[in-house]
Scaffold this active site. Structure first.
Site, PDB file in Angstrom:
ATOM      1  N   ASP A 240      -6.055   2.059  -3.165  1.00  0.00           N
ATOM      2  CA  ASP A 240      -7.304   1.845  -2.438  1.00  0.00           C
ATOM      3  C   ASP A 240      -7.703   3.098  -1.658  1.00  0.00           C
ATOM      4  O   ASP A 240      -8.736   3.124  -1.000  1.00  0.00           O
ATOM      5  CB  ASP A 240      -7.227   0.627  -1.509  1.00  0.00           C
ATOM      6  CG  ASP A 240      -6.194   0.767  -0.396  1.00  0.00           C
ATOM      7  OD1 ASP A 240      -5.417   1.745  -0.408  1.00  0.00           O
ATOM      8  OD2 ASP A 240      -6.162  -0.114   0.491  1.00  0.00           O
TER       9      ASP A 240
ATOM     10  N   ASP B  60      -2.574   6.221  -3.287  1.00  0.00           N
ATOM     11  CA  ASP B  60      -1.408   5.600  -2.665  1.00  0.00           C
ATOM     12  C   ASP B  60      -0.918   4.473  -3.569  1.00  0.00           C
ATOM     13  O   ASP B  60      -1.399   4.302  -4.686  1.00  0.00           O
ATOM     14  CB  ASP B  60      -1.740   5.108  -1.258  1.00  0.00           C
ATOM     15  CG  ASP B  60      -2.873   4.089  -1.243  1.00  0.00           C
ATOM     16  OD1 ASP B  60      -3.644   4.047  -2.221  1.00  0.00           O
ATOM     17  OD2 ASP B  60      -2.995   3.328  -0.270  1.00  0.00           O
TER      18      ASP B  60
ATOM     19  N   SER C 213       0.813  -1.213   0.000  1.00  0.00           N
ATOM     20  CA  SER C 213       0.000   0.000   0.000  1.00  0.00           C
ATOM     21  C   SER C 213       0.853   1.271   0.000  1.00  0.00           C
ATOM     22  O   SER C 213       1.636   1.505  -0.910  1.00  0.00           O
ATOM     23  CB  SER C 213      -0.962  -0.034   1.181  1.00  0.00           C
ATOM     24  OG  SER C 213      -1.907   0.990   1.119  1.00  0.00           O
TER      25      SER C 213
END
Length: 448
Positions: free
Chosen positions: A246, A242, A105
């Site tokens: 998400d 990012d 992430s």
């Protein structure tokens, strides 16, 4: 031993903590667990969708995951570099038994992670993760011959996901100019295409991933370059994703940051106006600013509050069948259009609201007046003693009386450290600092 799964899958320093051997074993164990609960047609092998973000270690871990799946008799459908929400969607769209996303992430490039989705593209409950972790210690049966799983590419994966996004809004974005910061991540190709598909004029920045530059001084954790680009190009807004897309944060045309709280407020009121906000409820975490609660109360919307973490937001959304929820970080879930947080979908819905109302983002987001917030991390010898302290409870009660309806107090013990986070929101920054400082002293004494 510490639990392998964290709040969002298994993460660690790639090739040090998160090794290919661990990835292979983890994938094989997951295959066994999902096979036990699968309703798969017995005439075909189980299959899993496997995607990743562009960080260099993803290539290595993808190979290990696919090997672990095939060695356990599962066909791996490799969808390449795509956002996490794309893997969730494609798991359902390909009618796979589960999905695997390799990503860390917003973490720095050297890190990586592995997370799983069940059939239909849903995040896993704790008990399923525990079963996977337990299965890693078993002697796994290895099929041979024709029963060995196959590894296949899915060249249409990106197009399928784009078509899904195109169906999520019914308002064209023609006339809007957007700068999108792709964080050199998984959204670098798909986000600009999706926004252009909907009619927006797109200026993409940080959209040249080389495996090493993901999240490097860009994206949703470093907004300054996006702010400058919006002003430079005279754009209507900017959107920041990012590494695995998400999340979505925004910048209005004046260069001001619009955080997840404000985005949720805009989208919740939009859904309410359309009669699509179930029970007029928005789900948010305890970290959302009190300003969001006040704005939603004035708009006739009830805010249901959960613990910090998108999994808790998802649980509440499913429990009540609610229409939208999310976090201040920009991780926003709209169950009617996806099973997990989707930054590109959030960007599309935000621009659709702008197009439908012909309003500036600054005006739409202005319904939320952010109250000043002070956060103090207090290191203690015993965080559990703090939670049991009468002195702390009394100090919090005094603070809450002082703040009244224009402020609040939140004490949160860290999940991994001997640390208590003292957060105070108040009508003024001086009051927030003063109350937080007093509470921090009491917490320090109670946890000594």
């Amino acid at each position: 031993m510490a639990r392998l799964f964290g709040t969002d899958g298994v993460r660690g320093l790639a090739n040090a903590e998160l090794t290919p051997e661990l990835a292979l074993r983890l994938a094989s164990a997951a295959a066994v667990v999902f096979a036990e609960s699968s309703a798969t047609d017995s005439h075909r092998r189980p299959r899993a969708v496997v995607g990743r973000d562009p960080r260099a270690s993803g290539e290595m871990l993808e190979a290990a995951v696919c090997a672990g799946l095939a060695a356990t008799g599962v066909d791996a459908i490799c969808v390449g570099t795509v956002p996490t929400p794309a893997v969730a969607f494609l798991t359902a769209d390909y009618r796979a038994d589960f999905g695997v996303m390799i990503s860390a992430s917003h973490n720095p490039m050297p890190d990586n992670g592995i997370k799983f989705f069940s059939a239909g593209g849903h995040k896993l409950d704790d008990d399923v993760e525990d079963r996977i972790e337990a299965a890693m210690g078993d002697d796994l049966i290895r099929p041979i011959g024709a029963a060995v799983g196959r590894i296949v590419a899915a060249p249409d994966a990106g197009d399928r996901y784009r078509q899904h996004l195109a169906q999520a809004i019914d308002t064209r974005l023609d006339g809007l100019t957007v700068v999108v910061d792709c964080a050199h991540g998984a959204a670098s190709e798909l986000a600009p295409l999706a926004y252009a598909d909907a009619g927006a004029t797109v200026i993409a920045i940080h959209a040249e991933p080389d495996g090493l530059n993901i999240n490097a001084d860009c994206g949703s954790t470093h907004m300054d370059k996006l702010q400058a680009a919006v002003l430079e190009h005279g754009a209507d807004l900017g959107l920041a994703h990012d590494g695995d897309a998400d999340r979505c944060l925004a910048v209005d045309s004046t260069g001001q940051i619009v955080d997840g709280d404000a985005i949720m407020a805009v989208l919740a009121t939009s859904l309410k106006d359309q009669g699509r906000l179930r029970e007029n409820v928005l789900v948010a975490t305890v970290m959302s600013n009190l300003g969001l609660h006040i704005a939603m109360r004035d708009a006739g919307i009830t805010v249901h509050t959960t613990a910090v973490g998108d999994r808790y937001v998802l649980e509440e959304l499913r429990r009540g069948g609610y229409s939208i929820g999310g976090e201040q970080s920009g991780h926003i879930v709209v169950p009617g259009s996806g099973t997990t947080g989707d930054g590109i979908l959030t960007g599309l819905m935000l621009m659709a609201r702008m197009a439908a109302t012909t309003a500036r983002l600054a005006d739409l987001a202005g319904i939320v007046t952010v109250l000043p917030q002070e956060l103090i991390n207090v290191r203690v010898a015993d965080k559990h003693a703090v939670s049991q302290s009468q002195a702390v409870r009394d100090a919090v009660a005094v603070a809450e009386t002082e703040l009244g309806e224009t402020g609040r107090v939140l004490l949160r013990p860290s999940g991994t450290e001997q640390l208590v986070r003292v957060m105070v929101e108040a009508a003024t920054a001086d009051q927030a600092l003063s109350v937080a400082g007093r509470l921090a002293e009491v917490v320090q004494g109670a946890g000594a």
